[in-house]
Design an enzyme around this catalytic site. Structure first.
Site, PDB file in Angstrom:
ATOM      1  N   ARG A 162      -2.060   3.882  -6.242  1.00 43.29           N
ATOM      2  CA  ARG A 162      -3.637   3.681  -6.104  1.00 43.29           C
ATOM      3  C   ARG A 162      -4.464   4.027  -6.944  1.00 43.29           C
ATOM      4  NH1 ARG A 162      -3.477   5.353   0.312  1.00 43.29           N
ATOM      5  NH2 ARG A 162      -2.646   3.335   0.954  1.00 43.29           N
TER       6      ARG A 162
ATOM      7  N   TYR B 142      -4.201  -5.133  -2.936  1.00 46.96           N
ATOM      8  CA  TYR B 142      -2.942  -4.550  -3.032  1.00 46.96           C
ATOM      9  C   TYR B 142      -3.131  -3.074  -2.920  1.00 46.96           C
ATOM     10  CZ  TYR B 142      -2.927  -5.546  -8.104  1.00 46.96           C
ATOM     11  OH  TYR B 142      -3.061  -5.890  -9.459  1.00 46.96           O
ATOM     12  N   GLU B 143      -1.801  -2.240  -2.588  1.00 49.19           N
ATOM     13  CA  GLU B 143      -1.868  -0.913  -2.519  1.00 49.19           C
ATOM     14  C   GLU B 143      -2.614  -0.297  -1.412  1.00 49.19           C
ATOM     15  OE1 GLU B 143       0.653   0.221  -3.566  1.00 49.19           O
ATOM     16  OE2 GLU B 143       1.155  -1.477  -5.253  1.00 49.19           O
ATOM     17  N   GLY B 144      -3.136  -1.315  -0.525  1.00 51.70           N
ATOM     18  CA  GLY B 144      -4.115  -0.831   0.595  1.00 51.70           C
ATOM     19  C   GLY B 144      -5.309  -1.114   0.240  1.00 51.70           C
TER      20      GLY B 144
END
Length: 596
Positions: free
Chosen positions: A297, A441-443
């Site tokens: 992140r 992506y990655e949340g």
């Protein structure tokens, strides 16, 4: 074609003048990370990114990756493989890795400028080594010694790359729903069966082996997220002695056709009884997953920053060269047939917005990276805990705000070009397309907002927020009598007090209505981001005034800070108003009435 030159002057200013990096990492025991070493890292990073990666940015966008359905192989764009070989030979993948596993042993914070430069130069290429860092971090903190000796050392050297295999076709954010199975074998390994999607660099031709970190369920796993375990599953089987064996029972089933980052391989990965080894304790995979996820992140936040910087550079160059009309107050360049568009207030609005978000975001993100080092090497447990609290609080802000600002900045930059920005010739439309994925992506941004509001602020009782507010108060107190900073210190102190009061008000209302947290989360995230950036702009002005930078540089920092406080910080007013409106405006409309 868009251009890129690493902004070394501002990177050095951020590291040395704003963060006092030499002293900061020196007291943590990084004796080899002096000014000369840091400068050498920055210079060589800039050279590699500018001369090797940047020229391949458009190549990757135009060629993409080639998938062979027959054998599941993926071929990267021309030049990508050679660039990766140079990256690995330069030791860049192990910049901040421990020396005992082949790394350089330098501070994590020095990896932040490298990541920014890579992402600005060639975001799609940068995705191939990106998740190796997350995989390496998971193995370092949760793996057995033999796993570190066998897999970690090769990830650090760049001989192999790593992935994170989390998402499944029916299961994205809610990992408690995942179905991938892990059956124990007689030799202590497990047979992994299932399908994972959206796997960045899941298959490629850059390295001979790929180390997949896979979430799966053991036969006795309890339902939900408490039944998840983590496994290391290499493309080619690897023995405990490190010898690489036969092809494992996994393959790429497809590559996604995407809006942007065409040069990055986004894969569907099918595991059909593939040999894997448990990492950490059974059913405790979430802890290892978050180790990977948090590393990734911060890395994705740097992608937003890098794209913003490149977009800004190109828009600024174009605005200085493009002749169009005259300034409303009269010709500024009477010797030319028209004035350059940089004299126009609206063009300046877009350029200054990019400059303010980029330079402020650089300080915010590099400081977050420094907390990784303090959390690992601080003098005592209290200092390490405080850094970890602050890092946890800042991570969703860095990831979400810098990526959303990346979308904003790439679109502002494209707009400066007018119609010329919409066509492929100048490369601006690629930057705008590439930026969009970083918010997903990655949340997603919404997930980051819930993490900040629900977990980091409510569940953890604002531990990280308290640390950050302490930094703000200490700065304001230290400069309370500094007339040169009064225009920033006063508003900053007021916003910090409002931030604290707003947080307490949300918490109080949430006790009576749990929907309050979800309703406030998005706006709270950006309110927090804008106030955090106000702090870094105030600190940047103070640091510039005290530095040996040229006077023009100091004045530019001050004027950009004034722009930020006058034109961008007021965005907090809208976010606060939205928060104060509560959940009702979001939830009052019946679901069936959306299409009425």
């Amino acid at each position: 074609m868009s251009r890129y030159s690493a902004p070394l002057r501002d990177i050095r200013f951020t590291l040395f003048d704003v963060l006092d990096i030499e002293s900061s990492v020196g007291r943590l025991g990084f004796d080899d990370a002096g000014r000369d070493t840091i400068d050498a890292v920055l210079e060589e990073s800039a050279r590699f990114c500018g001369t090797v990666l940047a020229p391949l940015n458009r190549v990757g966008d135009e060629h993409g990756v080639r998938f062979d359905q027959a054998d599941g192989s993926v071929t990267t764009a021309p030049g990508f493989r050679d660039a990766y070989t140079q990256f690995a030979q330069g030791g860049w993948g192990g910049l901040a890795a421990p020396a005992e596993y082949g790394g350089m042993g330098l501070p994590h914070v020095l990896g932040m400028p490298l990541e920014e430069m890579i992402d600005a130069a060639n975001l799609a290429w940068g995705n191939f080594p990106l998740l190796s860092h997350g995989a390496a971090s998971a193995l370092l903190h949760h793996g057995e010694q033999w796993q570190r000796d066998v897999f970690l050392t090769r990830l650090v050297s760049g001989e192999w790359t790593g992935t994170m295999c989390l998402t499944e076709p029916h299961c994205g954010t809610d990992l408690g729903l995942l179905r991938t199975r892990a059956e124990p074998g007689a030799d202590g390994s497990h047979a992994i069966t299932g399908t994972k999607i959206f796997i960045t660099a899941g298959e490629h031709d850059l390295t001979p082996n790929i180390v997949h970190l896979v979430l799966a369920r053991l036969p006795d796993a309890p339902a939900g997220s408490k039944g998840i375990s983590l496994f290391v599953v290499p493309k080619f089987k690897v023995g405990r002695d490190g010898a690489m064996g036969e092809r494992n029972a996994l393959r790429c089933g497809a590559v996604e056709h995407k809006m942007g980052i065409h040069g990055s391989a986004t894969c569907v990965m099918n595991f059909d009884g593939a040999q894997g080894w448990l990492v950490g304790q059974p059913h405790k995979g979430l802890a290892a997953m978050f180790t990977m996820m948090n590393t990734a992140r911060l890395g994705v936040g740097m992608q937003g920053l890098g794209l913003s910087e490149r977009a800004y550079q190109n828009a600024l160059h174009y605005a200085r060269e493009r002749l169009q009309s005259r300034a409303l107050s009269g010709a500024k360049f009477p010797d030319k047939p028209a004035d350059p568009i940089i004299v126009q207030p609206d063009v300046r609005r877009m350029l200054l917005t990019c400059k303010a978000l980029v330079e402020g975001g650089r300080a915010l993100s590099y400081h977050a990276g420094l907390q990784v080092d303090i959390a690992a090497h601080g003098a005592d447990e209290a200092e390490r805990r405080q850094a970890d609290d602050l890092l946890g609080f800042l991570t969703p802000i860095v990831k979400a705000c810098l990526t959303e600002w990346g979308v904003e900045c790439t679109y502002h930059a494209l707009q400066c070009f007018g119609g010329h920005g919409y066509i492929a010739e100048h490369g601006m439309e690629q930057l705008a397309r590439d930026a969009r994925i970083t918010t997903l992506y990655e949340g997603t941004t919404g997930i980051q907002a819930l993490d900040l509001m629900g977990r980091k602020t409510m569940q953890l009782q604002g531990a990280g927020l308290k640390v950050f507010l302490g930094l703000v108060e200490a700065f304001c107190k230290a400069h309370a009598d500094d007339s040169a900073l009064s225009e920033f210190v006063g508003p900053l102190r007021e916003k910090a007090a409002e931030w604290q009061a707003l947080t307490m008000a949300i918490a109080k209302r949430a006790m009576g209505d749990p929907e309050e947290i979800g309703a406030a989360a998005y706006d709270y995230l950006f309110y927090s981001g804008y106030v955090a950036l106000a702090y870094w702009w105030a600190r940047s002005v103070a640091a510039a005034d005290a530095s040996s930078q040229p006077q023009a540089f100091k004045e530019a920092k001050r004027e950009t800070a004034r722009f930020y406080f006058a034109r961008i910080l007021p965005r907090t007013l809208a976010h606060k108003a939205a928060i104060d409106s509560g959940p009702a405006p979001l939830l009052a409309l019946d679901e069936a009435a959306f299409d009425a």
